[in-house]
Motif scaffolding. Structure first.
Motif, PDB file in Angstrom:
ATOM      1  N   ALA A 371       4.433  -0.983   7.362  1.00 50.95           N
ATOM      2  CA  ALA A 371       5.354  -2.054   6.965  1.00 50.95           C
ATOM      3  C   ALA A 371       4.807  -3.418   7.389  1.00 50.95           C
ATOM      4  N   LYS A 372       4.124  -3.450   8.523  1.00 56.13           N
ATOM      5  CA  LYS A 372       3.523  -4.707   8.988  1.00 56.13           C
ATOM      6  C   LYS A 372       2.362  -5.110   8.077  1.00 56.13           C
ATOM      7  N   ILE A 373       1.579  -4.126   7.645  1.00 52.84           N
ATOM      8  CA  ILE A 373       0.479  -4.414   6.722  1.00 52.84           C
ATOM      9  C   ILE A 373       1.028  -4.948   5.395  1.00 52.84           C
ATOM     10  N   ASP A 374       2.150  -4.395   4.942  1.00 51.39           N
ATOM     11  CA  ASP A 374       2.773  -4.902   3.712  1.00 51.39           C
ATOM     12  C   ASP A 374       3.138  -6.369   3.856  1.00 51.39           C
ATOM     13  N   LYS A 375       3.631  -6.751   5.039  1.00 54.45           N
ATOM     14  CA  LYS A 375       3.987  -8.158   5.271  1.00 54.45           C
ATOM     15  C   LYS A 375       2.739  -9.042   5.270  1.00 54.45           C
ATOM     16  N   ILE A 376       1.662  -8.554   5.877  1.00 56.82           N
ATOM     17  CA  ILE A 376       0.417  -9.325   5.888  1.00 56.82           C
ATOM     18  C   ILE A 376      -0.088  -9.537   4.459  1.00 56.82           C
ATOM     19  N   ILE A 377      -0.022  -8.484   3.645  1.00 56.28           N
ATOM     20  CA  ILE A 377      -0.450  -8.600   2.246  1.00 56.28           C
ATOM     21  C   ILE A 377       0.432  -9.592   1.491  1.00 56.28           C
ATOM     22  N   ALA A 378       1.718  -9.636   1.865  1.00 61.07           N
ATOM     23  CA  ALA A 378       2.665 -10.544   1.204  1.00 61.07           C
ATOM     24  C   ALA A 378       2.560 -11.972   1.723  1.00 61.07           C
ATOM     25  N   GLY A 379       1.615 -12.231   2.641  1.00 60.34           N
ATOM     26  CA  GLY A 379       1.411 -13.579   3.159  1.00 60.34           C
ATOM     27  C   GLY A 379       2.333 -13.936   4.301  1.00 60.34           C
TER      28      GLY A 379
END
Length: 566
Positions: A371-379
């Motif tokens: 979920a944290k990686i998803d946030k990083i990808i989302a900027g």
């Protein structure tokens, strides 16, 4: 449908027929055949005497597993598509012995020598209390013994050639074998995890199956040749072979230390965003096979990122599990990160590495971290539920040098990231997995040698002598043949004569030749100055966030678990 047990009697002819038609298979997770010809003879002797030889337990399923395809010099066929198969869970040694003896198979033993199982005989003169079936025939006449294979498939003329007094025995022994009823239990309608659990419990004292061994069996698949294409051949997906191929490819990048369990976690995360054992076992076989190539590319992209980042070997990666979120990143984001995204990935890497993140409860934490990686990808900048407050006290407290500790590996990553130069010529130190297996490796140099400190700085106890602050990565030759147990002022003078760029060389080790008390062997100055540089270097990678966790207490509590992880 619930799993059920079915107890059925099976005659000799049916048992052999089922093996030869591919209906009975030995799954690959079974250990190899180890009984030998004498044990096989003993088994047949028990049958001849009417003794029970135990029950064969099969897992009856229409799943296709990776199984033993060859038995000695006989290639066993694959069953027809859609047919049920009986995979042997218990009785493999007995079943293989029986088949090898009755068919006269030649099997290579552990020493590589071929053993001809046709050399098992019936002693026609043996009394009931003696061995009827034997391999010892020295001194016996040809008319007093007969091969098991000849008894079962010999011509009437061959059998009639024996003395008449043996004819009734020959007929009796053949009837005993062909009429023997084998006890078989079928485990039906059971998923693979239940079947392998049954196998493990039946083999008490043996090594439990690993998750990878189970998945090798489960994901095995043969794609039939396309009949419309000339010279088309069957294509097999074999996870064991695929993993070996991947390891061989990663060897060139010095990341062949990645375990099979991590590869399974990557695939499960990509398919289900979860990687518990239960989830992995339930993965759809065809989806697993379909995503394999993409998963491999994501793993390679992650390793390329780590290497370009300075972590040039897999052995110092703080956690193998770090490959999971990074592979997920490259699955969702096909390009190398830049700008703020790169900084946030770096922040994630160091928080995980320094925070003992995967020392326990790895599977659940990986799900959270995706979920944290998803946030990083989302900027976006993720919020972290664990604190990483890197100060000198923290580094000092957790700095006992042991290559099994994730925290120490993180500091070694920092050292490697500086691209350390060789003390004598300012050329790059070549870092290789084979050098870094143990803490006593000659490539780990105590800058102030332990033996020298023990003699000359007795106020520093062993903890601070064997501290990561006192460790540098060097060429093994220098450590073993040049530096040895000399004081720093002694051996560094020699390097100063050879290396005009020594000051710049030592900066790549986070050491200042002029400020760190080297020339007067001042360990206190060296220790505190380098500790300060290490702390500052680490903090450059961490994006500060507010939290209220007691960091040191958390690390101390998890240190033992973290040692076990690697």
């Amino acid at each position: 449908m619930a799993a059920t047990l079915e107890n059925i009697p099976v005659k000799y002819a049916d048992l052999i027929s089922e093996i030869e038609t591919g209906q009975v298979k030995i799954p690959q997770f079974q250990r190899k055949f180890v009984w030998g010809i004498k044990a096989s003879a003993k088994l047949l002797d028990s049958i001849m005497k009417g003794y029970p030889i135990g029950t064969f337990i099969y897992w009856r399923t229409n799943e296709r597993l990776r199984s033993v395809r060859n038995l000695g010099n006989i290639t066993l066929p694959e069953p027809n598509h859609g047919e049920y198969v009986n995979y042997v869970l218990d009785g493999q040694q007995r079943l293989t012995s029986l088949y090898a003896a009755l068919k006269g198979v030649t099997i290579k033993e552990d020493d590589g020598k071929p053993c001809d199982y046709s050399e098992i005989y019936i002693d026609l003169l043996a009394n009931p209390d003696e061995d009827i079936v034997t391999t010892e025939i020295e001194g016996k006449k040809a008319t007093e013994i007969i091969k098991i294979t000849e008894l079962m498939k010999g011509s009437l003329m061959k059998l009639a050639a024996y003395p008449e007094e043996h004819h009734s025995k020959l007929e009796h022994y053949k009837e005993v074998l062909t009429g023997y009823t084998f006890s078989v239990i079928n485990l039906k309608n059971a998923p693979i995890d239940v079947a392998t659990e049954v196998f493990t419990r039946l083999n008490v004292g043996g090594k439990a199956l690993t998750l990878f061994e189970i998945m090798v069996a489960k994901t095995y698949h043969i794609f039939p040749a396309d009949k419309n294409i000339a010279n088309s051949q069957d294509v097999t997906f074999d996870l064991s072979e695929k993993y070996e191929e991947l390891s061989a490819e990663l060897s060139a990048s010095h990341y062949d230390t990645i375990p099979s369990s991590t590869i399974l976690q990557v695939i499960s995360i990509l398919l289900e965003k979860d990687c518990t054992r239960k989830t992995i076992l339930k993965l759809d076989k065809m989806q697993f096979i379909a995503i394999w190539s993409d998963a491999v590319e994501c793993i390679k992209s992650s390793i390329d990122f780590f290497r370009s980042y300075g972590i040039v070997v897999g052995r110092i990666l703080p956690y193998n599990a770090l490959l999971v979120p990074f592979s997920y990143f490259f699955y969702k984001h096909k390009h190398n990160p830049t700008g703020d995204m790169k900084k946030r990935l770096e922040d994630f890497f160091w928080r995980t590495s320094l925070g003992f993140r995967y020392s326990s409860g790895v599977e659940g934490k990986l799900v959270q971290d995706i979920a944290k990686i998803d946030k990083i990808i989302a900027g976006e900048l993720p919020k972290y539920e664990w604190a990483v407050n890197v100060n000198k006290e923290f580094v000092e407290t957790n700095g006992w040098f042991s290559t099994g500790k994730s925290f120490i590996k993180a500091i070694l990553c920092l050292y490697a990231k500086q691209k350390p130069k060789s003390f004598d010529n300012n050329l790059d130190v070549i870092i290789d997995n084979s050098w870094l297996k143990i803490a006593s490796s000659k490539n780990y140099h105590h800058f102030f040698p332990k033996s020298w400190l023990q003699k000359n700085a007795k106020n520093w106890d062993g903890f601070f002598v064997n501290h990561i602050v006192n460790i540098t990565i060097v060429d093994g030759f220098l450590n073993k043949n040049v530096i040895r147990a000399k004081s720093p002022s002694n051996y560094m003078k020699d390097f100063h004569k050879k290396n005009d760029e020594l000051n710049e060389t030592m900066k790549t080790h986070l050491i200042d030749v002029e400020k760190d008390g080297i020339w007067d062997n001042n360990y206190e100055a060296f220790y505190h100055n380098r500790l300060d540089r290490i702390t500052k270097a680490l903090n450059k990678f961490i994006i500060q966030q507010e939290n209220n966790f007691d960091v040191l207490e958390v690390y101390q509590d998890t240190e033992e678990l973290e040692e076990q992880e690697s």
